[in-house]
Design a protein around this motif. Structure first.
Motif, short mmCIF file in Angstrom:
data_model
loop_
_atom_site.label_atom_id
_atom_site.label_comp_id
_atom_site.label_asym_id
_atom_site.label_seq_id
_atom_site.Cartn_x
_atom_site.Cartn_y
_atom_site.Cartn_z
N SER A 63 17.66 -8.17 5.92
CA SER A 63 18.11 -6.84 5.48
C SER A 63 17.14 -6.27 4.45
N GLU A 64 16.59 -7.14 3.62
CA GLU A 64 15.66 -6.61 2.63
C GLU A 64 14.35 -6.17 3.29
N GLU A 65 13.95 -6.88 4.31
CA GLU A 65 12.75 -6.46 5.04
C GLU A 65 12.95 -5.05 5.61
N ARG B 204 10.68 -1.68 4.53
CA ARG B 204 9.80 -0.92 5.41
C ARG B 204 10.27 0.53 5.58
N SER B 205 11.40 0.86 4.98
CA SER B 205 11.87 2.25 5.07
C SER B 205 11.23 3.09 3.97
N SER B 206 10.80 4.28 4.37
CA SER B 206 10.09 5.10 3.38
C SER B 206 11.02 5.55 2.26
N SER B 207 12.33 5.67 2.53
CA SER B 207 13.22 6.10 1.45
C SER B 207 13.34 5.00 0.38
N TYR B 208 13.39 3.73 0.82
CA TYR B 208 13.49 2.66 -0.17
C TYR B 208 12.16 2.48 -0.91
N GLN B 209 11.06 2.67 -0.18
CA GLN B 209 9.75 2.61 -0.83
C GLN B 209 9.65 3.67 -1.93
N ALA B 210 10.18 4.86 -1.63
CA ALA B 210 10.15 5.95 -2.61
C ALA B 210 11.02 5.60 -3.81
N LYS B 211 12.13 4.95 -3.54
CA LYS B 211 13.03 4.54 -4.62
C LYS B 211 12.33 3.54 -5.56
N LEU C 157 0.83 -1.20 0.00
CA LEU C 157 0.00 0.00 0.00
C LEU C 157 0.87 1.26 0.00
N ALA C 158 1.93 1.24 0.80
CA ALA C 158 2.81 2.41 0.88
C ALA C 158 3.46 2.68 -0.48
N ILE C 159 3.95 1.63 -1.12
CA ILE C 159 4.59 1.81 -2.43
C ILE C 159 3.56 2.23 -3.48
N GLY C 160 2.39 1.59 -3.43
CA GLY C 160 1.34 1.90 -4.41
C GLY C 160 0.92 3.37 -4.33
N LYS C 161 0.75 3.88 -3.11
CA LYS C 161 0.35 5.28 -2.96
C LYS C 161 1.43 6.22 -3.48
N ARG C 162 2.67 5.90 -3.17
CA ARG C 162 3.78 6.74 -3.66
C ARG C 162 3.84 6.73 -5.18
N LEU C 163 3.64 5.53 -5.74
CA LEU C 163 3.66 5.42 -7.20
C LEU C 163 2.53 6.24 -7.81
N ALA C 164 1.37 6.18 -7.20
CA ALA C 164 0.23 6.96 -7.70
C ALA C 164 0.55 8.45 -7.67
#
Ligand SMILES: [Zn+2]
Length: 385
Positions: A344-346, A350-357, A174-181
């Protein structure tokens, strides 16, 4: 010359492909006009061959004697010879045609190799099948914007997989999807709809219909389902990202990923973890079959973009029988952005900077893909094809 002799490598590939589809060993499958046609193949001469009449029927061409009439051009075979003529040109197959009773038998390579090479705009050979390219599912030229559906996987009572440290897949997607949107909404010619924008469960069937559910009747151009991967045993060292399009799984690993993602069905009302019949996904979902080529290109664009920006490793573009992609009548892919079963990938996921990436990588891929897709659409309209 297009009708080159089928190379040993291709012959091996064809043999391998036909051998691989074990339950359909005796068939050559053509997907066309919203239907799937099976043509009986025999190997009495040591190579697969089909009756000219059955092949022509499946392809939607007329047939008489040694002739197959394609749109605007006839193909003339010579019984007992590997040569055939099209519009005054002679081509050669690796194996000869032959007669069996009253029937002219044509080597399968004519349909599987020569035809897609000679008529690339009409036919493509994919996953053991001859698939007619889509001509109606592309965006009408009068529309001046793209419609993109973003699908954050799982939600509500379906948490998806759970990470080593307890991270829930449904929250990451959901976090990644919203950022992508958000990211795509900055593009002036792209409209976005999320299949869910909160922690709720949406059925597989409804996910691609996000625009429809907002009262829009246009067919979307793209569907991207976002997921995170997991190994059965945690913690596990496996990590990396991969992008799937809908087709029969080619590897056991791909099938396992599809089975795990499809298990979400058990959370739907009236749903059950239905027995998976991978072949049926392809054989019954013809609109998706028509979009196979575009879905593969979209998956390639996405995976390339992630490879350029994410930590990796790049696990590649893959295919699998994903239930969520079945209902999509547009180019559709499922992205596994990383493994929650890897410590490490988990942490990254869960970090917002990686989600944004990740969102940036996906957005770049969508923009690039749509630019290319647009060109293909215009050129096909331009030439009346
Ligand atoms: Zn998932």
């Amino acid at each position: 010359m297009r009708g080159r002799i089928v190379s040993a490598a291709l012959a091996a590939l064809l043999a391998c492909t036909l051998g691989w589809a074990a339950p359909l060993l005796d068939n050559l499958v053509v997907v066309r006009d919203g239907s799937s046609f099976s043509v009986l193949v025999e190997e009495s001469r040591g190579y697969p061959a089909a009756r000219a009449s059955a092949l022509a029927d499946a392809l939607g061409y007329a047939h008489a004697g040694n002739l197959i009439q394609m749109d605007g051009e006839s193909v003339r075979f010579i019984a007992g010879s590997p040569f055939f003529a099209v519009g005054g040109q002679i081509y050669q197959l690796a194996n000869p045609t032959y007669t069996s009773g009253p029937h002219l038998m044509i080597p399968a390579s004519w349909a599987l190799e020569w035809l897609p090479a000679a008529r690339p705009r009409q036919w493509t050979y994919m996953d053991g099948r001859l698939v007619e390219r889509p001509s109606v599912t592309v965006r009408p030229p009068e529309r001046d914007h793209w419609l993109v559906v973003i699908d954050p996987g799982h939600g509500g009572r379906d948490p998806g997989t759970t990470g080593v440290g307890g991270t829930r897949e449904k929250d990451v997607t959901l976090a990644i999807g919203k950022r992508l949107a958000d990211r795509l909404r900055r593009e002036s010619d792209i409209e976005v709809a999320l299949s869910r924008n909160r922690d709720t469960l949406v059925s597989f069937a409804d996910r691609p219909r996000a625009f429809e559910q907002r009262g829009r009747d246009e067919v979307p151009d793209l569907f991207i389902s976002i997921h995170a991967n997991s190994m059965p045993r945690k913690p596990h060292s496996a990590r990396g990202f991969e992008t799937y399009f809908l087709a029969i799984a080619r590897t056991d690993e791909a099938l396992q990923v599809a089975l795990r993602e499809n298990a979400s069905l058990q959370f739907e009302d009236g749903g059950s973890a239905a027995a998976l019949d991978p072949l049926n996904y392809m054989l019954t979902d013809l609109q998706s079959a028509a979009n196979l080529q575009e879905s593969r290109l979209l998956a390639t664009s996405i995976n390339r973009s992630m490879a350029a920006t994410l930590n990796g490793p790049d696990l590649g573009v893959k295919q699998g029988p994903f239930q969520v992609l079945v209902g999509a009548t547009m180019p559709a892919v499922l992205v596994e952005v990383g493994y929650l079963s890897n410590r490490s990938e988990e942490r990254l996921l869960r970090s917002s900077s990686y989600q944004a990436k990740i969102a940036d990588a996906l957005a770049d891929a969508v923009v690039n893909y749509l630019a290319d897709y647009g060109q293909r659409v215009w050129s096909s309209y331009g030439s009346g094809g």
